[in-house]
Motif scaffolding. Structure first.
Motif, PDB file in Angstrom:
ATOM      1  N   ASP A  14       0.823  -1.208   0.000  1.00  0.00           N
ATOM      2  CA  ASP A  14       0.000   0.000   0.000  1.00  0.00           C
ATOM      3  C   ASP A  14       0.858   1.259   0.000  1.00  0.00           C
ATOM      4  N   LEU A  15       1.939   1.239   0.781  1.00  0.00           N
ATOM      5  CA  LEU A  15       2.816   2.413   0.819  1.00  0.00           C
ATOM      6  C   LEU A  15       3.382   2.719  -0.557  1.00  0.00           C
ATOM      7  N   ALA A  16       3.798   1.676  -1.265  1.00  0.00           N
ATOM      8  CA  ALA A  16       4.341   1.880  -2.610  1.00  0.00           C
ATOM      9  C   ALA A  16       3.261   2.352  -3.571  1.00  0.00           C
ATOM     10  N   ARG A  17       2.066   1.805  -3.438  1.00  0.00           N
ATOM     11  CA  ARG A  17       0.974   2.175  -4.342  1.00  0.00           C
ATOM     12  C   ARG A  17       0.626   3.649  -4.193  1.00  0.00           C
ATOM     13  N   HIS A  18       0.699   4.166  -2.973  1.00  0.00           N
ATOM     14  CA  HIS A  18       0.383   5.574  -2.740  1.00  0.00           C
ATOM     15  C   HIS A  18       1.371   6.510  -3.426  1.00  0.00           C
ATOM     16  N   VAL A  19       2.577   6.021  -3.672  1.00  0.00           N
ATOM     17  CA  VAL A  19       3.613   6.847  -4.297  1.00  0.00           C
ATOM     18  C   VAL A  19       3.593   6.711  -5.815  1.00  0.00           C
ATOM     19  N   GLY A  20       2.835   5.776  -6.337  1.00  0.00           N
ATOM     20  CA  GLY A  20       2.770   5.593  -7.782  1.00  0.00           C
ATOM     21  C   GLY A  20       3.538   4.387  -8.274  1.00  0.00           C
ATOM     22  N   LEU A  21       3.759   3.413  -7.377  1.00  0.00           N
ATOM     23  CA  LEU A  21       4.444   2.181  -7.750  1.00  0.00           C
ATOM     24  C   LEU A  21       3.475   1.004  -7.660  1.00  0.00           C
ATOM     25  N   LYS A  22       3.797  -0.046  -8.351  1.00  0.00           N
ATOM     26  CA  LYS A  22       3.022  -1.275  -8.264  1.00  0.00           C
ATOM     27  C   LYS A  22       3.990  -2.448  -8.080  1.00  0.00           C
ATOM     28  N   VAL A  23       3.490  -3.527  -7.510  1.00  0.00           N
ATOM     29  CA  VAL A  23       4.319  -4.716  -7.332  1.00  0.00           C
ATOM     30  C   VAL A  23       4.359  -5.484  -8.650  1.00  0.00           C
ATOM     31  N   GLY A  24       5.531  -5.499  -9.281  1.00  0.00           N
ATOM     32  CA  GLY A  24       5.673  -6.287 -10.500  1.00  0.00           C
ATOM     33  C   GLY A  24       5.685  -7.771 -10.189  1.00  0.00           C
ATOM     34  N   ARG A  25       6.397  -8.136  -9.115  1.00  0.00           N
ATOM     35  CA  ARG A  25       6.434  -9.516  -8.640  1.00  0.00           C
ATOM     36  C   ARG A  25       7.037  -9.521  -7.241  1.00  0.00           C
ATOM     37  N   SER A  26       6.736 -10.568  -6.512  1.00  0.00           N
ATOM     38  CA  SER A  26       7.371 -10.783  -5.222  1.00  0.00           C
ATOM     39  C   SER A  26       7.682 -12.260  -5.099  1.00  0.00           C
ATOM     40  N   PHE A  27       8.703 -12.583  -4.318  1.00  0.00           N
ATOM     41  CA  PHE A  27       9.141 -13.972  -4.234  1.00  0.00           C
ATOM     42  C   PHE A  27       9.943 -14.164  -2.950  1.00  0.00           C
ATOM     43  N   ARG A  28      10.113 -15.419  -2.573  1.00  0.00           N
ATOM     44  CA  ARG A  28      10.861 -15.751  -1.366  1.00  0.00           C
ATOM     45  C   ARG A  28      12.332 -15.393  -1.543  1.00  0.00           C
ATOM     46  N   PHE A  29      12.869 -14.681  -0.580  1.00  0.00           N
ATOM     47  CA  PHE A  29      14.285 -14.323  -0.605  1.00  0.00           C
ATOM     48  C   PHE A  29      15.087 -15.521  -0.120  1.00  0.00           C
ATOM     49  N   GLN A  30      16.041 -15.963  -0.934  1.00  0.00           N
ATOM     50  CA  GLN A  30      16.879 -17.104  -0.582  1.00  0.00           C
ATOM     51  C   GLN A  30      18.327 -16.620  -0.463  1.00  0.00           C
ATOM     52  N   VAL A  67       1.396   6.707 -13.459  1.00  0.00           N
ATOM     53  CA  VAL A  67       2.551   7.606 -13.321  1.00  0.00           C
ATOM     54  C   VAL A  67       3.346   7.642 -14.614  1.00  0.00           C
ATOM     55  N   ALA A  68       3.489   6.501 -15.256  1.00  0.00           N
ATOM     56  CA  ALA A  68       4.220   6.454 -16.522  1.00  0.00           C
ATOM     57  C   ALA A  68       3.553   7.336 -17.569  1.00  0.00           C
ATOM     58  N   ALA A  69       2.225   7.433 -17.488  1.00  0.00           N
ATOM     59  CA  ALA A  69       1.484   8.254 -18.439  1.00  0.00           C
ATOM     60  C   ALA A  69       1.373   9.704 -17.975  1.00  0.00           C
ATOM     61  N   GLY A  70       1.965  10.027 -16.813  1.00  0.00           N
ATOM     62  CA  GLY A  70       1.916  11.391 -16.310  1.00  0.00           C
ATOM     63  C   GLY A  70       0.639  11.715 -15.581  1.00  0.00           C
ATOM     64  N   GLN A  71      -0.062  10.678 -15.080  1.00  0.00           N
ATOM     65  CA  GLN A  71      -1.324  10.896 -14.373  1.00  0.00           C
ATOM     66  C   GLN A  71      -1.242  10.234 -13.000  1.00  0.00           C
ATOM     67  N   GLY A  72      -2.189  10.564 -12.144  1.00  0.00           N
ATOM     68  CA  GLY A  72      -2.307   9.884 -10.866  1.00  0.00           C
ATOM     69  C   GLY A  72      -1.214  10.267  -9.901  1.00  0.00           C
ATOM     70  N   THR A  73      -1.021   9.409  -8.877  1.00  0.00           N
ATOM     71  CA  THR A  73      -0.052   9.704  -7.840  1.00  0.00           C
ATOM     72  C   THR A  73       1.352   9.526  -8.365  1.00  0.00           C
ATOM     73  N   GLY A  74       2.269  10.220  -7.785  1.00  0.00           N
ATOM     74  CA  GLY A  74       3.659  10.139  -8.209  1.00  0.00           C
ATOM     75  C   GLY A  74       4.540  10.791  -7.175  1.00  0.00           C
TER      76      GLY A  74
END
Length: 299
Positions: free
Chosen positions: A215-231, A271-278
């Motif tokens: 959620d914190l990242a989404r508020h800044v204009g980021l999205k989760v591309g992927r997440s995975f177990r850290f080994q 954000v990439a399109a210059g709209q929304g949060t950033g």
């Protein structure tokens, strides 16, 4: 006995009669055939190969490094040769906390990599960071303010809202900032717009799960591309460095053995399109609806 009497006895005896002891014999036991399922040896499911979100050609900015063992592993074992590794502490303070860092730093410098001290992850204003092309990967492993407090709510407030990698007493000397949000805001303009990503790794469980990093990242204009177990075994020679420094005598605590997860954040379409949060918008704190395909999880 006469022949006639013996003949009569033989005629009275039933033919094919079995001896008396024959009825007591047990029938032979048939051998039990193993079932098809039991005859096959059990096959263990092979563990998935670790995901390495780095390529040798990537320009990689590392913030909040401890003893620089992660940067050392990227260079030595993953052939990443365009590294800028930074730490929040001064060089003297860092070497006092992590004496083993000296060898890692010397190796990085000898290979032509850049090491900076006193870098605030919420600002990233150093000239060396902003010079040249934008970064393909900006990495913040295990962000934490340190301290020994067991109050979960207190730790959540500090780690969500404050950045400092030393004792709590140092917090009074600097303005209260939002650790993760401020880091995301500072890193976003530095990303390669084509394929850049911000990579953050956190331990699983409380209090880390309470930070709601997605959620914190989404508020800044980021999205989760992927997440995975850290080994951690995917990064030979890497050792998790405690924020407060080495444990005297070594201790039994090893952060690299704890369950952890890596999140790869990308610039959202808006954000990439210059709209929304950033990074310069007022959208922090506003909750946005999830879009399908916005997040991806891998094991």
């Amino acid at each position: 006995m006469g022949k006639s009497k013996r003949r009569k006895l033989e005629e009275k005896r039933p033919k094919h009669s079995k001896p008396a002891h024959a009825s007591k014999l047990k029938k032979p036991v048939k051998p039990i055939r193993p079932s098809k399922a039991a005859s096959k040896p059990q096959q263990t499911k092979p563990s998935a190969a670790p995901i390495i979100p780095f390529d040798p050609s990537d320009r990689i900015l590392l913030v909040g490094e401890g003893d620089f063992s992660f940067a050392h592993s990227l260079l030595t074992h993953h052939a990443c040769t365009s590294l800028l590794a930074t730490a929040f502490d001064s060089e003297a303070a860092l070497l006092q906390k992590y004496p083993q860092a000296r060898a890692h730093i010397d190796h990085l410098l000898a290979d032509g990599q850049t090491v900076l001290y006193g870098i605030d992850a919420t600002k990233l204003s150093a000239k060396d960071i902003r010079r040249g092309e934008r970064w393909d990967r900006i990495v913040f492993n295990f962000p934490h303010v340190g301290g020994k407090s067991t109050d979960v709510n207190r730790q959540v407030r500090y780690n969500r809202d404050v950045y400092a990698c030393t004792l709590y007493t140092r917090l009074a000397t600097r303005p209260v900032t939002q650790l993760l949000v401020s880091f995301f805001r500072a890193a976003l303009p530095l990303l390669n717009p084509a394929n850049g990503s911000i990579i953050v790794t956190l331990f699983d469980g409380s209090p880390y799960s309470l930070w709601n990093i997605r959620d914190l990242a989404r508020h800044v204009g980021l999205k989760v591309g992927r997440s995975f177990r850290f080994q951690s075994e995917a990064y030979p020679e890497y050792k998790h460095a405690r924020t407060l420094g080495n444990i005297e005598g070594g201790g039994g605590w090893k952060g690299e053995t704890r369950s952890a997860r890596t999140y790869c954040f990308e610039v959202s379409e808006a954000v990439a399109a210059g709209q929304g949060t950033g990074p310069n918008s007022e959208g922090v704190g506003q909750r946005k609806k999830k879009k399908k395909g916005d997040e991806s999880d891998s094991d």
